[in-house]
Design an enzyme around this catalytic site. Structure first.
Site, PDB file in Angstrom:
ATOM      1  N   ALA A   1       0.861  -1.194   0.000  1.00 54.85           N
ATOM      2  CA  ALA A   1       0.000   0.000   0.000  1.00 54.85           C
ATOM      3  C   ALA A   1       0.891   1.235   0.000  1.00 54.85           C
ATOM      4  CB  ALA A   1      -0.901  -0.025   1.230  1.00 54.85           C
ATOM      5  N   LYS A   2       0.215   2.373   0.033  1.00 52.71           N
ATOM      6  CA  LYS A   2       0.944   3.653  -0.053  1.00 52.71           C
ATOM      7  C   LYS A   2       2.030   3.797   1.012  1.00 52.71           C
ATOM      8  CE  LYS A   2      -2.070   6.909  -2.387  1.00 52.71           C
ATOM      9  NZ  LYS A   2      -3.495   6.751  -2.030  1.00 52.71           N
ATOM     10  N   ARG A   3       1.718   3.275   2.222  1.00 53.05           N
ATOM     11  CA  ARG A   3       2.696   3.451   3.307  1.00 53.05           C
ATOM     12  C   ARG A   3       4.042   2.789   2.991  1.00 53.05           C
ATOM     13  NH1 ARG A   3      -1.253   0.275   5.338  1.00 53.05           N
ATOM     14  NH2 ARG A   3      -0.809  -1.945   5.317  1.00 53.05           N
ATOM     15  N   HIS A   4       4.063   1.907   2.015  1.00 55.49           N
ATOM     16  CA  HIS A   4       5.326   1.246   1.667  1.00 55.49           C
ATOM     17  C   HIS A   4       6.114   2.020   0.622  1.00 55.49           C
ATOM     18  CE1 HIS A   4       2.768  -2.246   3.065  1.00 55.49           C
ATOM     19  NE2 HIS A   4       3.774  -2.232   3.908  1.00 55.49           N
ATOM     20  N   GLY A   5       5.692   3.257   0.391  1.00 49.93           N
ATOM     21  CA  GLY A   5       6.402   4.049  -0.617  1.00 49.93           C
ATOM     22  C   GLY A   5       5.644   3.982  -1.934  1.00 49.93           C
TER      23      GLY A   5
END
Ligand code: GLU
Length: 318
Positions: free
Chosen positions: A251-255
């Site tokens: 997801a977005k939190r992983h870059g």
């Protein structure tokens, strides 16, 4: 070279079913690559279906970006794309059949409960939660529910089975646990994902569904709908999910692993495809190739069985 197909292969049909709810990232791209390879390696047809019924989550222009991303990767499809928002009549007809058969009932439970059951197919918690059956047998019909509750009702499927065990073409036998009655039409009148997917896969003659294993909890629900609607179910293949470094769904939190970003920064599509093939066990590390290059050697059994970690790919910038 003349292509020779067995009668079974000639009717093999798979699909790519993106939801235009955000950008296409390495996780979705990898599912599409595997679904495409599985079908193309056996000479079947692959359809494209845009799953754009999840109203508020659909982003403007996302369908076009989805098509661009697939084309950029080198994944093609047969025929015109199927667009779910153009097929609402079909979902309504299937819903009517289920209501007429006494399989579905109106439910006015809180918005939160309805949303959990009706929307995102990837919400693991919602999948595990059991609907307590509050509205089962509570209302005569939708009008009755509306009049007495002052709310627009959703429709829920009556699920008496605890499980529908099934054989997954990749994972083997699975228990197919069913966590109770689930929504087939949302309170806003739109079809729920589970219903639309079944109606479309059946109508388009899909014989094989290959997708990531976070959708395993959806499969018994879909199998139940096939049964109730008298439709033939496809074969299901669930491959390990692509996760970030923390083991959670990419997801977005992983870059930023969106294809659009890689593309805009000049990363060649072949590097992305090669990387996706390598983390899946289908190509050596550092591979650089087009999807078509992987067709001849594709073997479902080679796909790695653990969750696939895609964090900081070598071509990531910033
Ligand atoms: N549209 C869903 C997704 O983007 C896939 C649904 C399916 O493969 O059944 O995750």
């Amino acid at each position: 070279m003349t292509e020779r197909r067995s009668p079974q292969e000639a009717t093999l049909v798979g699909r790519l079913a993106p939801s235009p709810t955000g950008v296409m990232h390495l996780g979705n791209a990898r599912s599409f690559l595997l679904a495409w390879l599985s079908i193309r390696s056996r000479g079947g047809r692959i359809l494209l279906r845009i799953e754009d019924i999840d109203g508020p989550r659909i982003k403007e222009g996302a369908t076009e970006r989805c098509l661009e991303d697939l084309e950029w990767l080198g994944l093609d499809w047969d025929g015109e794309p199927w667009i779910q928002t153009e097929r609402l009549d079909h979902y309504e007809a299937a819903t009517d059949l289920l209501v007429a058969a006494g399989r579905a009932y109106p439910c006015v439970c809180t918005r939160r409960e309805v949303e959990e059951a009706a929307t995102a197919p990837h919400d693991e918690e919602a999948d595990a939660r059991q609907y307590p059956g509050t509205c089962r047998g509570r209302w005569r019909d939708e009008e009755d529910a509306r009049r007495h509750s002052g709310r627009d009702p959703a429709l829920r499927l009556r699920v008496d089975e605890e499980a529908i065990p099934f054989i997954d073409g990749f994972c083997g036998p699975l228990p197919g646990r069913l966590p109770g009655d689930f929504v087939i039409r949302k309170r806003d009148g739109g079809p729920a994902y589970q219903l639309a997917v079944v109606v479309d896969d059946a109508a388009s003659g899909v014989t094989e569904v290959l997708r990531a294993d976070d959708l395993i909890p959806s499969t018994p629900r879909q199998l139940l709908l096939y049964r109730f609607l008298g439709l033939t179910a496809p074969e299901f293949f669930h491959t390990p999910l692509v996760v970030g470094g923390d083991g959670r769904r990419l997801a977005k939190r992983h870059g930023d692993t969106s294809l659009a970003t890689f593309r805009s920064r000049g990363v060649p599509a072949e590097r992305v495809v090669g990387y996706l093939a390598a983390i899946s066990g289908l190509a050596p590390e550092g591979a650089c190739c087009e999807p078509g290059d992987l067709v001849a050697s594709f073997d479902l059994q080679k796909i790695v069985r653990q969750p696939v970690v895609a964090q900081d790919p070598p071509f990531a910038v910033g």
